[in-house]
Scaffold this active site. Sequence first.
Site, short mmCIF file in Angstrom:
data_model
loop_
_atom_site.label_atom_id
_atom_site.label_comp_id
_atom_site.label_asym_id
_atom_site.label_seq_id
_atom_site.Cartn_x
_atom_site.Cartn_y
_atom_site.Cartn_z
N GLY A 72 0.67 -0.96 -0.12
CA GLY A 72 0.01 -0.04 0.10
C GLY A 72 0.84 1.47 0.13
O GLY A 72 0.29 2.18 -0.93
N SER A 197 -4.24 -3.51 -0.71
CA SER A 197 -3.17 -4.22 -0.10
C SER A 197 -3.20 -5.71 0.15
O SER A 197 -4.12 -6.14 0.74
CB SER A 197 -2.64 -3.68 1.34
OG SER A 197 -1.23 -4.24 1.49
N HIS A 199 -1.89 -8.20 2.25
CA HIS A 199 -1.50 -8.42 3.58
C HIS A 199 -2.32 -8.53 4.59
O HIS A 199 -2.66 -8.48 6.22
CB HIS A 199 0.24 -8.53 4.89
CG HIS A 199 -0.45 -7.14 4.91
ND1 HIS A 199 0.44 -5.73 4.02
CD2 HIS A 199 0.13 -6.46 6.64
CE1 HIS A 199 0.46 -4.56 4.82
NE2 HIS A 199 0.41 -5.09 6.17
N CYS A 318 3.55 3.43 15.24
CA CYS A 318 4.19 3.91 13.72
C CYS A 318 5.05 2.79 13.26
O CYS A 318 5.14 2.03 14.51
CB CYS A 318 4.62 5.40 14.05
SG CYS A 318 5.60 5.54 14.95
#
Length: 385
Positions: A72, A197, A199, A318
Site C-alpha cells: 500500500g 494491499s 496482507h 508507527c
Amino acid sequence: MTNVATYLDYNAGAPARPAVVDAVVAALAIGGNPSSVHRAGRLARRAIEDARETVAETVGAEASEVIFTSGGTEANNLALLGAVRRGLAARLIVSAIEHDSIRAAAEGAGVPVALVPVDRDGVVDLDALDRLLADGQGPALVSVMLANNETGVIQPVAEVARIARGHGALVHSDAVQALGKGAVDFSALDVDMMTVSAHKIGGPAGVGALVKRAGIDLLPLSLGGGQDYGRRPGTENLAGIAGFAAAAKCLGGDADVTALRDRLEREVLAQVPGTRIFGAGAARVGNTACIGLSNVKAETQVMALDLAGVLVGAGSACSSGKVRPSPVLTAMGESEAVARSAIRVSLGWASVAGDVDRFLAAYIEFAGRALQARAAVVQKESNHG
C-alpha cells in the site's frame, strides 16, 4: 502466531490463509522470470496475468487498470508523486486522517498541500473540501481513504469524487483497510486511482496494487525495465502476486465479524468505567474497535494484554514500534492525553467468539487494576493536598 495467542490485530496484518500459502508455494515452484520467453517464463507471465484478472474482478476494475506494487505504501506514493511529477496535479488535498504514507508523500511532493478536516466522528468535511478546491490555483489531486485504519470509519468517497469532478480534480482513495470488510468497487466509487494491499486480507506481506483509470499517465517512481507495461519497472514478485490473488478469491466466503465486534464494544462500555469507542457515531467497517481507557497509555494496555496472551494494536503505533499520540484522534478534536489512550482491536477471517471472550476477560481484569491504581494515586495526592 494464532496458535499461541489470541490475535486481534488484523488491521496491522492478517494471518496468511491456507490457500495463500499453497498459492505462494506453487508460484515459487514455477521458477521462471515473467519477462523470459521460454516455457517457465510464459508460465510465470500467465500466473501474473491470471492474478491481475482476479484482483481486478475483486475490486470492480479492468485488468489493464491494475498495477502491482510492493504494498500500500508504494501504491500511495505512486499515485501522489506519479501524478505530481507527470504534471497532472499542481496541488494536493488530503484528509487530516490519512495514513502516514499519504501524508509523507504529499509533504515530499514539492507542491502546496491542504488538509481536509474531519468531524468529531472522523468523517471528512465535504463542505470544507469544496471550499479548498474552489480556493486553490492549478489542477488538484484529492486523496481520501475509504476506511480509516484506526477507527474503521468509512469515508464518503463517492461524494468526494462527485465534488472533485465539479472542480476538475483527480481523486485517489486508499482502500487498504476497506478491502475484505465491505464493498470495494472502483467503478462505483468513480475515483481515478485506488490503493489495495494483500496482507490485510490474509495474503502475503510486500505486495499490493494501485488501480488506475485508463488515461491517467503516471510517472513511474523507479526506472529500469518495461515490466507492468512500463508502469512499474522491476521483476515482478510472482509468489506475492499469486498469493494476493488467492486471498482475493477467499473474500466472499469470510464470515461477518460485525456481531463479534459489537458485543466486544458493548461489554467494554458496560463493565469498564471511563472507556470510549472512537468513531462509534459514524458508519464503520465491521471488524474495528478503537477503544480509549481514560488516563491509561495505549502502550501500557497493549503490553498488559500481550502478557495475557491477547494481541491488539495501538492505534497510534508507527513504523518504529513506538507509540505517539494518534494523529487521527487529534484530528477528530481529542486532546493529546486522550489520543495516547487508544488501542485498536481488529478482527478478521479466522476470528471466533472465543477470541472476544479472551479479550474481554483480559481487558476487564487489567482495566480494573489500572483504575484502582489510578484511584489510589488520586487519593494519595488528595491527602497530601
